[in-house]
Write a protein that holds these residues in place. Structure first.
Motif, mmCIF file in Angstrom:
data_model
loop_
_atom_site.group_PDB
_atom_site.id
_atom_site.type_symbol
_atom_site.label_atom_id
_atom_site.label_comp_id
_atom_site.label_asym_id
_atom_site.label_seq_id
_atom_site.Cartn_x
_atom_site.Cartn_y
_atom_site.Cartn_z
ATOM 1 N N ILE A 126 0.467 28.772 2.712
ATOM 2 C CA ILE A 126 0.792 27.493 2.253
ATOM 3 C C ILE A 126 -0.425 26.504 1.940
ATOM 4 N N LEU A 127 -1.564 27.133 2.279
ATOM 5 C CA LEU A 127 -2.962 26.268 2.084
ATOM 6 C C LEU A 127 -3.126 25.779 0.557
ATOM 7 N N PRO A 128 -2.860 26.535 -0.452
ATOM 8 C CA PRO A 128 -3.123 26.147 -1.673
ATOM 9 C C PRO A 128 -2.204 25.380 -2.105
ATOM 10 N N ARG A 129 -0.886 25.418 -1.652
ATOM 11 C CA ARG A 129 0.302 24.616 -1.998
ATOM 12 C C ARG A 129 -0.102 23.116 -1.664
ATOM 13 N N ILE A 130 -0.737 23.044 -0.248
ATOM 14 C CA ILE A 130 -1.161 21.714 0.226
ATOM 15 C C ILE A 130 -2.208 21.226 -0.557
ATOM 16 N N GLN A 131 -3.103 21.919 -0.744
ATOM 17 C CA GLN A 131 -4.351 21.116 -1.581
ATOM 18 C C GLN A 131 -3.765 20.737 -2.922
ATOM 19 N N LYS A 132 -2.884 21.745 -3.865
ATOM 20 C CA LYS A 132 -2.397 20.990 -4.767
ATOM 21 C C LYS A 132 -1.526 19.801 -4.643
ATOM 22 N N ILE A 133 -0.787 19.506 -3.681
ATOM 23 C CA ILE A 133 -0.132 18.317 -3.107
ATOM 24 C C ILE A 133 -1.243 17.266 -3.075
ATOM 25 N N ILE A 134 -2.301 17.487 -2.383
ATOM 26 C CA ILE A 134 -3.413 16.599 -2.246
ATOM 27 C C ILE A 134 -3.945 15.890 -3.425
ATOM 28 N N LYS B 255 0.852 -1.255 0.034
ATOM 29 C CA LYS B 255 -0.055 -0.071 -0.027
ATOM 30 C C LYS B 255 0.877 1.391 0.036
ATOM 31 N N LYS B 256 0.305 2.216 -0.495
ATOM 32 C CA LYS B 256 1.099 3.801 -0.678
ATOM 33 C C LYS B 256 0.279 4.516 -0.008
ATOM 34 N N ILE B 257 0.895 5.311 0.853
ATOM 35 C CA ILE B 257 0.216 6.439 1.747
ATOM 36 C C ILE B 257 1.026 7.609 1.578
ATOM 37 N N GLY B 258 0.104 8.659 0.972
ATOM 38 C CA GLY B 258 0.907 9.885 0.916
ATOM 39 C C GLY B 258 1.243 10.628 2.279
ATOM 40 N N ALA B 259 2.279 11.527 2.254
ATOM 41 C CA ALA B 259 2.669 11.987 3.669
ATOM 42 C C ALA B 259 3.269 13.565 3.258
ATOM 43 N N ILE B 260 2.499 14.482 3.604
ATOM 44 C CA ILE B 260 2.925 15.749 3.470
ATOM 45 C C ILE B 260 3.214 16.763 4.603
ATOM 46 N N THR B 261 4.567 17.110 4.368
ATOM 47 C CA THR B 261 5.073 17.878 5.501
ATOM 48 C C THR B 261 4.611 19.490 5.062
ATOM 49 N N VAL B 262 4.658 20.373 6.089
ATOM 50 C CA VAL B 262 4.540 21.616 5.656
ATOM 51 C C VAL B 262 5.768 22.236 5.601
ATOM 52 N N GLY B 263 7.035 21.689 5.732
ATOM 53 C CA GLY B 263 8.373 22.054 5.255
ATOM 54 C C GLY B 263 8.632 21.450 4.035
ATOM 55 N N GLN B 264 9.792 20.900 3.888
ATOM 56 C CA GLN B 264 10.283 20.462 2.611
ATOM 57 C C GLN B 264 10.709 18.844 2.921
ATOM 58 N N GLN C 208 -3.168 22.717 13.180
ATOM 59 C CA GLN C 208 -4.698 22.830 12.944
ATOM 60 C C GLN C 208 -4.955 23.433 11.593
ATOM 61 N N PHE C 209 -5.807 22.724 10.727
ATOM 62 C CA PHE C 209 -5.917 22.885 9.140
ATOM 63 C C PHE C 209 -7.437 23.074 8.880
ATOM 64 N N PRO C 210 -7.740 23.964 7.980
ATOM 65 C CA PRO C 210 -9.119 23.791 7.362
ATOM 66 C C PRO C 210 -9.415 22.710 6.531
ATOM 67 N N HIS C 211 -10.480 22.401 6.021
ATOM 68 C CA HIS C 211 -10.847 21.225 5.105
ATOM 69 C C HIS C 211 -10.256 21.494 3.896
ATOM 70 N N PHE C 212 -9.583 20.378 3.592
ATOM 71 C CA PHE C 212 -9.091 20.016 2.237
ATOM 72 C C PHE C 212 -9.851 19.099 1.445
ATOM 73 N N GLU C 213 -9.874 19.257 0.177
ATOM 74 C CA GLU C 213 -10.766 18.516 -0.703
ATOM 75 C C GLU C 213 -9.688 17.027 -0.877
ATOM 76 N N SER C 214 -10.438 15.976 -0.799
ATOM 77 C CA SER C 214 -9.491 14.496 -1.023
ATOM 78 C C SER C 214 -10.509 13.515 -1.195
ATOM 79 N N LYS C 215 -10.297 12.792 -2.228
ATOM 80 C CA LYS C 215 -10.999 11.541 -2.497
ATOM 81 C C LYS C 215 -10.790 10.282 -1.581
ATOM 82 N N VAL C 216 -9.347 10.421 -0.980
ATOM 83 C CA VAL C 216 -9.327 9.389 -0.085
ATOM 84 C C VAL C 216 -9.096 10.019 1.107
#
Length: 227
Positions: A73-81, A2-11, A99-107
Motif C-alpha cells: 500500500i505504500l505507493p497508494r499512500i504516496q499518491k494520496i499524500i 484550516k484543512k488537515i489531511g487524514a490518511i487511514t491505511v484502511g478505508q 512504522q512507515f518509510p519516508h514519504f514525499e510531502s511539501k506540507v
C-alpha cells in the motif's frame, strides 16, 4: 478554517475514530482518504501479509477489519499524500500507528507512531512498557520497534480493537500481571471508551494513539482555541 489531511491505511471515512478526535480539533476540518478506498475483495485478498512482511491492521468502510502487508500500500499512500498537497492541506496526519518509510510531502506529515514513541520514552525510563496491538503476527515488529526507539523493557499482548473491544481490559490485566508499568494502545482503532475500560480494570497509566496525535495537531493548528 484550516484543512488537515487524514490518511487511514484502511478505508475512509474512519467514523470510528472521528468522534474521539474531532472535539479536540475545533477550527480544523479533517479531509479523510484511505489507502484501500475503492479496492475489491479480490484486490484486498492480494495484499494479505506473508511471512516476513510488516503487518498492518485497519478498518474497512463496512466496519470489518483487514490485515495487509505494508509494502503493497505504500505507493497508494504516496499518491494520496501528493493529492492532498495539491488540494491545499495545511498538514497531513497518518491515521495509523504503524512504522512507515519516508514519504514525499511539501506540507508537514505527522506519524502517530513517532509521537507515541517520544511520549512513552519520556516517561517510561527503566520501567516496563506494555503494548496492546491488534494481531499476534505483529509481536516481533512491535517489540523490535519499541526497543529500537529506546524502550528497554517491552511486553506485548494482542487484542483487536475492531473485533475484540470487550477483551481490552483482560489483555491489560495480563500485561500488568507480567509487570507492565504503563500501557500503550498501539493502534488508531483503540478508542477512548476502550481506554476507560482499561483504566477500570488496571490502575496504571495508559496512552491512546489517536488522542495523542489529535492533541499534537490541535496544539499546532487550532488557532488558540481552547483545547
Amino acid at each position: 478554517m484550516k484543512k488537515i489531511g487524514a490518511i487511514t491505511v484502511g478505508q475512509a471515512p474512519r467514523v470510528d475514530v472521528t468522534p474521539d478526535i474531532e472535539p479536540l480539533l475545533r477550527g480544523i476540518t479533517l479531509v479523510q482518504r484511505g489507502a484501500l478506498d475503492g479496492m475489491t475483495k479480490e484486490e484486498l485478498k492480494a495484499i494479505e501479509p506473508e511471512e516476513g512482511d510488516y503487518v498492518l491492521v485497519s478498518r474497512l468502510k463496512d466496519g470489518t477489519s483487514v490485515k495487509m502487508a505494508e509494502k503493497h500500500i505504500l505507493p497508494r499512500i504516496q499518491k494520496i499524500i501528493t493529492e492532498l498537497n495539491e488540494e491545499g492541506m495545511e498538514a497531513i496526519l497518518m491515521l495509523c500507528t504503524g512504522q512507515f518509510p519516508h514519504f514525499e510531502s511539501k506540507v508537514p506529515l505527522f506519524y502517530p507512531q513517532v509521537l507515541l514513541q517520544y511520549f512513552a520514552e519520556a516517561v517510561i525510563g527503566e520501567k516496563t512498557l506494555g503494548v496492546l496491538t491488534p494481531d499476534e503476527s505483529q509481536f516481533p515488529q512491535s517489540i523490535q520497534r519499541w526497543k529500537e526507539n529506546g524502550v528497554k523493557n517491552v511486553l506485548v499482548e494482542a487484542v483487536s480493537p475492531y473485533t475484540e473491544a470487550d477483551k481490552v481490559p483482560e489483555a491489560a490485566k495480563r500485561l500488568k500481571d507480567k509487570g507492565a508499568d504503563m500501557i500503550v494502545l498501539d493502534c488508531i482503532g483503540y478508542s477512548e471508551a476502550m481506554k476507560q475500560a482499561l483504566h477500570e480494570a488496571v490502575d496504571i497509566p495508559a496512552i491512546l494513539g489517536r488522542t495523542v496525535a489529535a492533541r499534537f495537531i490541535a496544539e499546532l493548528y487550532n488557532e488558540g482555541k481552547e483545547l
